[in-house]
Design a protein around this motif. Sequence first.
Motif, mmCIF file in Angstrom:
data_model
loop_
_atom_site.group_PDB
_atom_site.id
_atom_site.type_symbol
_atom_site.label_atom_id
_atom_site.label_comp_id
_atom_site.label_asym_id
_atom_site.label_seq_id
_atom_site.Cartn_x
_atom_site.Cartn_y
_atom_site.Cartn_z
ATOM 1 N N SER A 294 -4.339 -63.745 -17.886
ATOM 2 C CA SER A 294 -3.432 -62.650 -17.537
ATOM 3 C C SER A 294 -2.004 -63.167 -17.524
ATOM 4 C CB SER A 294 -3.801 -62.071 -16.171
ATOM 5 O OG SER A 294 -3.755 -63.072 -15.175
ATOM 6 N N SER A 295 -1.098 -62.309 -17.947
ATOM 7 C CA SER A 295 0.310 -62.687 -18.025
ATOM 8 C C SER A 295 1.143 -61.412 -18.080
ATOM 9 C CB SER A 295 0.577 -63.561 -19.253
ATOM 10 O OG SER A 295 1.964 -63.803 -19.410
ATOM 11 N N GLY A 296 2.410 -61.556 -17.708
ATOM 12 C CA GLY A 296 3.321 -60.434 -17.838
ATOM 13 C C GLY A 296 3.695 -60.142 -19.268
ATOM 14 N N ASP A 297 3.429 -61.061 -20.181
ATOM 15 C CA ASP A 297 3.694 -60.895 -21.611
ATOM 16 C C ASP A 297 2.367 -60.659 -22.319
ATOM 17 O OD1 ASP A 297 4.471 -60.926 -24.218
ATOM 18 O OD2 ASP A 297 5.508 -62.851 -24.131
ATOM 19 N N ALA A 298 2.204 -59.498 -22.939
ATOM 20 C CA ALA A 298 0.940 -59.168 -23.603
ATOM 21 C C ALA A 298 0.643 -60.131 -24.744
ATOM 22 C CB ALA A 298 0.975 -57.723 -24.118
ATOM 23 N N GLU A 299 1.665 -60.548 -25.491
ATOM 24 C CA GLU A 299 1.451 -61.494 -26.597
ATOM 25 C C GLU A 299 0.971 -62.837 -26.068
ATOM 26 O OE1 GLU A 299 1.609 -61.036 -29.781
ATOM 27 O OE2 GLU A 299 2.299 -58.954 -29.753
ATOM 28 N N LEU A 300 1.603 -63.317 -24.988
ATOM 29 C CA LEU A 300 1.204 -64.603 -24.426
ATOM 30 C C LEU A 300 -0.202 -64.536 -23.835
ATOM 31 C CD1 LEU A 300 2.067 -67.500 -23.762
ATOM 32 C CD2 LEU A 300 2.917 -66.649 -21.564
ATOM 33 N N ALA A 301 -0.565 -63.396 -23.247
ATOM 34 C CA ALA A 301 -1.903 -63.240 -22.679
ATOM 35 C C ALA A 301 -2.984 -63.375 -23.742
ATOM 36 C CB ALA A 301 -2.026 -61.888 -21.979
ATOM 37 N N ALA A 302 -2.662 -63.048 -24.996
ATOM 38 C CA ALA A 302 -3.623 -63.211 -26.091
ATOM 39 C C ALA A 302 -3.527 -64.600 -26.721
ATOM 40 C CB ALA A 302 -3.396 -62.133 -27.152
ATOM 41 N N GLN A 303 -2.316 -65.186 -26.734
ATOM 42 C CA GLN A 303 -2.139 -66.496 -27.374
ATOM 43 C C GLN A 303 -2.823 -67.611 -26.590
ATOM 44 O OE1 GLN A 303 2.057 -67.072 -27.811
ATOM 45 N NE2 GLN A 303 2.295 -65.468 -29.375
ATOM 46 N N VAL A 304 -2.768 -67.549 -25.268
ATOM 47 C CA VAL A 304 -3.289 -68.654 -24.451
ATOM 48 C C VAL A 304 -4.796 -68.835 -24.639
ATOM 49 C CG1 VAL A 304 -3.665 -69.453 -22.094
ATOM 50 C CG2 VAL A 304 -1.430 -68.612 -22.784
ATOM 51 N N PRO A 305 -5.650 -67.797 -24.486
ATOM 52 C CA PRO A 305 -7.095 -68.039 -24.675
ATOM 53 C C PRO A 305 -7.441 -68.465 -26.099
ATOM 54 C CG PRO A 305 -6.659 -65.699 -24.377
ATOM 55 C CD PRO A 305 -5.398 -66.413 -24.055
ATOM 56 N N ASN A 306 -6.726 -67.915 -27.098
ATOM 57 C CA ASN A 306 -6.996 -68.347 -28.473
ATOM 58 C C ASN A 306 -6.620 -69.813 -28.674
ATOM 59 O OD1 ASN A 306 -7.931 -65.820 -29.231
ATOM 60 N ND2 ASN A 306 -5.918 -65.104 -29.883
ATOM 61 N N ALA A 307 -5.467 -70.216 -28.119
ATOM 62 C CA ALA A 307 -5.057 -71.620 -28.244
ATOM 63 C C ALA A 307 -6.009 -72.539 -27.485
ATOM 64 C CB ALA A 307 -3.628 -71.792 -27.725
ATOM 65 N N LEU A 308 -6.494 -72.082 -26.334
ATOM 66 C CA LEU A 308 -7.428 -72.898 -25.557
ATOM 67 C C LEU A 308 -8.744 -73.086 -26.305
ATOM 68 C CD1 LEU A 308 -7.800 -74.331 -22.841
ATOM 69 C CD2 LEU A 308 -8.739 -72.225 -21.933
ATOM 70 N N VAL A 309 -9.226 -72.037 -26.965
ATOM 71 C CA VAL A 309 -10.466 -72.137 -27.742
ATOM 72 C C VAL A 309 -10.269 -73.057 -28.946
ATOM 73 C CG1 VAL A 309 -12.016 -70.828 -29.232
ATOM 74 C CG2 VAL A 309 -11.450 -69.965 -26.974
ATOM 75 N N ASP A 310 -9.128 -72.932 -29.626
ATOM 76 C CA ASP A 310 -8.865 -73.808 -30.775
ATOM 77 C C ASP A 310 -8.819 -75.274 -30.340
ATOM 78 O OD1 ASP A 310 -8.768 -71.590 -32.394
ATOM 79 O OD2 ASP A 310 -6.580 -71.407 -32.315
ATOM 80 N N ALA A 311 -8.177 -75.522 -29.213
ATOM 81 C CA ALA A 311 -8.121 -76.900 -28.715
ATOM 82 C C ALA A 311 -9.515 -77.405 -28.339
ATOM 83 C CB ALA A 311 -7.187 -76.980 -27.504
ATOM 84 N N TYR A 312 -10.332 -76.530 -27.778
ATOM 85 C CA TYR A 312 -11.704 -76.909 -27.410
ATOM 86 C C TYR A 312 -12.538 -77.238 -28.642
ATOM 87 C CZ TYR A 312 -16.600 -76.096 -26.195
ATOM 88 O OH TYR A 312 -17.959 -76.204 -26.071
ATOM 89 N N LEU A 313 -12.438 -76.405 -29.698
ATOM 90 C CA LEU A 313 -13.194 -76.666 -30.929
ATOM 91 C C LEU A 313 -12.731 -77.963 -31.586
ATOM 92 C CD1 LEU A 313 -13.352 -73.055 -32.432
ATOM 93 C CD2 LEU A 313 -15.127 -74.271 -31.164
ATOM 94 N N ALA A 314 -11.401 -78.178 -31.584
ATOM 95 C CA ALA A 314 -10.892 -79.429 -32.153
ATOM 96 C C ALA A 314 -11.364 -80.628 -31.333
ATOM 97 C CB ALA A 314 -9.359 -79.384 -32.198
ATOM 98 N N PHE A 315 -11.419 -80.467 -30.033
ATOM 99 C CA PHE A 315 -11.914 -81.549 -29.162
ATOM 100 C C PHE A 315 -13.377 -81.870 -29.476
ATOM 101 C CE2 PHE A 315 -14.312 -82.506 -25.287
ATOM 102 C CZ PHE A 315 -13.757 -83.731 -24.947
ATOM 103 N N GLN A 316 -14.203 -80.825 -29.650
ATOM 104 C CA GLN A 316 -15.609 -81.034 -29.960
ATOM 105 C C GLN A 316 -15.777 -81.737 -31.312
ATOM 106 O OE1 GLN A 316 -17.867 -80.864 -27.801
ATOM 107 N NE2 GLN A 316 -18.570 -78.799 -27.360
ATOM 108 N N SER A 317 -15.023 -81.264 -32.335
ATOM 109 C CA SER A 317 -15.119 -81.906 -33.654
ATOM 110 C C SER A 317 -14.618 -83.337 -33.592
ATOM 111 C CB SER A 317 -14.321 -81.096 -34.672
ATOM 112 O OG SER A 317 -14.840 -79.785 -34.805
ATOM 113 N N GLY A 318 -13.530 -83.562 -32.844
ATOM 114 C CA GLY A 318 -12.999 -84.915 -32.717
ATOM 115 C C GLY A 318 -13.977 -85.850 -32.030
#
Length: 705
Positions: free
Chosen positions: A167-191
């Motif tokens: 949740s965030s006061g910025d709707a764009e940021l509220a969508a960017q954070v979970p997507n970025a967190l998932v991408d970092a998690y997938l990269a961590f798993q592959s790494g």
Amino acid sequence: MSVPGMSQPDVDIDLGRLLKAVWDRRNLVLGLTAAAAGLAFLVTAMIDPLYKSETRLLVETREPVYSSDQNPQSAGTALDERAVTSQVEILQSTDLVKQVARELNLSSRVEFDPAANPSAIGDLLVMLGLKKNPLDVPAEERILKEFYSKLSVYVIPGSRVIGIEFSSGDAELAAQVPNALVDAYLAFQSGAKLENNTDASAWLEPEIARLREKVRESEEKVAQYRSQTGLLLVNQQDTIAAKQLSDISTELSRVRAERADSEARAQSVRNALRNGQAVDAVSDVLSSPVVQRLRESEGNVRAQIADLSTTLLDEHPRMKGLRAQLDDVEKQILAEIRKVLSSLESNARVARIREEELTAQLNALKAGSAREGEESVELRSLEREAAAQRDLLETYLGRYREAASRTEPKSLPADARVISRAVPASESHYPKTLAIVGVAAFATFVLASVGVMLAELFSGRALRPSEALLREPELEPSAAVAADDDATEPSVEPEPALELLPVISNVADDFSVEAVAEQLVTDATPVAICVSPEGDEGSAAAVMLARTVAGEGLKTLLIDLTGSACPTDLMAESARLPGLTDLMCGDIAIADSIHPDRLSSAHIIPHGNANARRAMRAIDRLPMVIDALQEVYDLVIVECGSAEAAAVARIARSENGEIILSILRSDLSEVEQILAEFNEQGFHDVLLMTPGMPTGPVDNHSSAA
């Protein structure tokens, strides 16, 4: 001596009275409701909106398409509930959060570091020592704390799906954070998988080199041992000695068979000659070409003898010559048969000699086989060691080739995949203005209504005696007065005419308790004498009248002059409190007879504990007591129960007083009779109090004729 406490009588709640009280104060209730709704709307309008977005992740075992380790059946067992919960903790790990915060530059947003711009009030609290300085905490920790407060990672029950909300006061940021967190998690798993492969390759290289040397040494030992022991192979399995032993055994078996056959055929020929049997059945004789020709010559000679015997005698020279020729042929056949027998016996002797030689060779090879078996045990041990080293080398080589092929992150998919990415929300998640305003308005309406109802209950105006109490017997003061005066039974008087009725002095066509109370307050009536022809039900209405007047802020006192003590049961803390009978008998002072109402601010002089007949002898003192009480109280109510008009006349001497007739279910004729009785005693103005109108019309302004 103390008086033991008694249980309070049962009372019923008048729901109609509660609802009417809410309706009478509807302006207050609706005003509070509207004010609460407006305040809630203003508060929600001042709150900064929050937007929430969600990304969903499916946790599953994933292998490259070219991998030989794919096993779809093991995926479900490998990823159990604890494994999925572990992935949730990884998604919330500090390293991943820090990485996302750096990628999105969250430190530059005031939303994630409000302490960087403190307010004047906050600085003042810090200076006074009432608040810890937030700047003492490192900026990274402040950002992480705010990040975690907005992040929610959870497992959807009954599945291996993980939801990541932010949740965030910025709707764009509220969508960017979970997507970025998932991408970092997938990269961590592959790494992590890539790191495992790199470590495996680095470990396998020296191990493979060492195993190759061991395999070479093991195979050399096998070859040297074969050469030293003579265990050379003539094919993939047999050694030279084993092959020789097998061949000699086969040849020996064949020679023995030939010898036995030759001896059997020779014996059959020998037996035929010894017994004088025909030897033509012997196969060796029949197969001899010489015997076959001699048999043909014998046949020709016999044919000639047979042909000439018909014309010549036996002594004929021609016949003699043929017989001599036949004897010669038979001798030749016999000689040839002996030659065949000699040949068979010779073959048997040769086979026997060959058998003896092969047997000697076989025995010699058997003696060497025992030594060779012992040597083979050691050889097989060396071969097993070499085979084990070779298999391990091949396994390591296969793993090394597979690990070497996975050198790119894309070749190692993470054990999870995104099934739903977050998108910017079109509506705010908080606050929900309409819902908050509706809940605030509804809650205020309910609380205000409950408050009004509680006020009615605490004042006692919404309470009435239970049906069981109303059925209790009563002893009216009128009966006591009649007994004291030794009066005879009154004669039945004829029903008075309508023109003799007193005036019903209600100012409006409203006979409710509230209307009567309002009229008493408006007229500043000092004394009200209540008469309840129907007994305790009317007395309960008098109690409600006292409490209603007290609720208006007037000092109110009720005197219980009933025989059943119904008002005492409804208002006093105990039915054994000293009261009116004790006062009339002179046992107590006026102040000791007054007690508070347990449900309102009104007071009561209860029935008392002294003898009622004795107290009634001093009933003429009651008007003086009432006059004294008027100096202290704004309104004194005397509840007489179902008293007669003559008994009421003995105490109702105040010109400013009011007579209140409490009627509940009486019909018009009964009301008219009661009014006529009061008219005869000089009471020309009567207040009528009833929850419902009596049966039949009543003229509110009827006067005496």
